[in-house]
Design an enzyme around this catalytic site. Structure first.
Site, PDB file in Angstrom:
ATOM      1  N   ARG A  45      49.024  61.618  47.842  1.00 55.60           N
ATOM      2  CA  ARG A  45      49.421  61.670  46.424  1.00 55.60           C
ATOM      3  C   ARG A  45      48.167  61.446  45.587  1.00 55.60           C
ATOM      4  NH1 ARG A  45      50.822  58.243  42.218  1.00 55.60           N
ATOM      5  NH2 ARG A  45      52.511  58.985  40.864  1.00 55.60           N
ATOM      6  N   LYS A 100      42.946  53.964  42.465  1.00 56.07           N
ATOM      7  CA  LYS A 100      43.472  52.600  42.584  1.00 56.07           C
ATOM      8  C   LYS A 100      42.342  51.569  42.497  1.00 56.07           C
ATOM      9  CE  LYS A 100      47.853  53.562  42.934  1.00 56.07           C
ATOM     10  NZ  LYS A 100      48.748  53.503  44.060  1.00 56.07           N
TER      11      LYS A 100
END
Length: 290
Positions: free
Chosen positions: A265, A231
């Site tokens: 995840r 991210k």
């Protein structure tokens, strides 16, 4: 959902009749079927490569495989449910046949895709929209009786990546989760997993605060899934690329595990597995010292 202890957050979820114990954190490996995902677009969008990658993820330590037919990165191509279903094809049923030990999560915000996936044998529904993008989603989830991953996101597809500066991000997340879980429980959805929505419409500062305050999310009623792999809130401030922040990401994974996160995840399963093992070893040593 069963909470096994009033003092320790142990959870289990019912995946198609299989009770999955989350007292030991689980790793969810990402299988993108997309040609345009940010870091692995086009790598696994045919049956053979998808099956091979799933097998690799399982060998490295993933227990859940999150199948994504549509990229949700900024400026990604928008697909209809029909296009998602066409892209998935036989991949779910193929994985179920060849690798039956895999728990399959389907990453979609369409009720129609959920119905298709349910008939193919999925075990978990992962909806980045929190039911916002398809008003039939919650009713469809209730019909399947599958666990539902509820993510925090802005209320429309067009605005999901608009950066909002929240007065108190943790309070805002909990208000959202309270409203949504109440609605889901009323519809008979009992197995709910919360995802704070890293990478979706939040400032870097708020996302770092979310990392620091994971333990305060979800009222200790629901297990937490954390998705911070590759991210931008991690790599952009460091001036690095999405593929060059493994060390930093694993430090943050350890931090959220210490605060009670139950599912990670990730793209890099082997590295995450090392961190989960390190966390469990540290926890064991602390417990035997008490």
């Amino acid at each position: 959902m069963q909470k096994h202890s009033s003092s320790i957050n142990y959870y289990s979820v019912n995946c198609n009749g299989k009770l999955v114990d989350l007292s030991i954190p689980k790793i969810m490996g990402i299988l993108n079927l997309t040609p345009d995902s940010f870091s692995d677009g086009g790598k696994f969008n045919n049956e053979r490569s998808a099956l091979e990658h799933t097998e690799k993820l399982l060998k490295e330590g993933a227990e859940i495989i999150d199948i994504g037919p549509q990229s949700t990165r900024p400026n990604a191509e928008f697909l209809s449910a029909e296009e998602e279903i066409k892209r998935i094809g036989n991949i779910i049923s193929l994985i179920k046949k060849e690798l039956p030990e895999a728990l399959i999560s389907l990453d979609t915000f369409y009720a129609e895709t959920v119905k298709f996936g349910f008939n193919e044998g999925i075990d978990i529904i992962n909806d980045i929209s929190g039911g916002h993008f398809d008003d039939k989603m919650f009713d469809t989830v209730a019909e399947t009786k599958l666990p539902y991953i509820l993510m925090h996101v802005n209320p429309s597809y067009e605005t999901m990546h608009n950066k909002i500066k929240f007065a108190d991000i943790t309070l805002s997340l909990n208000q959202y989760f309270s409203e949504k879980t109440t609605e889901l429980l009323k519809k008979g959805v009992n197995d709910i997993i919360l995802d704070p929505g890293f990478g979706f419409g939040k400032t870097v500062e708020d996302q770092m605060k979310m990392i620091d305050e994971v333990e305060y999310l979800g009222f200790e009623k629901f297990p937490l899934l954390i998705g911070i792999s590759r991210k931008s809130f991690i790599y952009k401030p460091l001036g690095k690329s999405a593929l060059d922040i493994n060390k930093e990401t694993q430090k943050l994974h350890f931090k959220v595990l210490q605060q009670g996160a139950k599912i990670l995840r990730v793209h890099d399963v082997a590295e995450a597995k090392k961190i989960v093992d390190e966390f469990l070893n540290q926890k064991f040593l602390l417990e035997i010292q008490v």
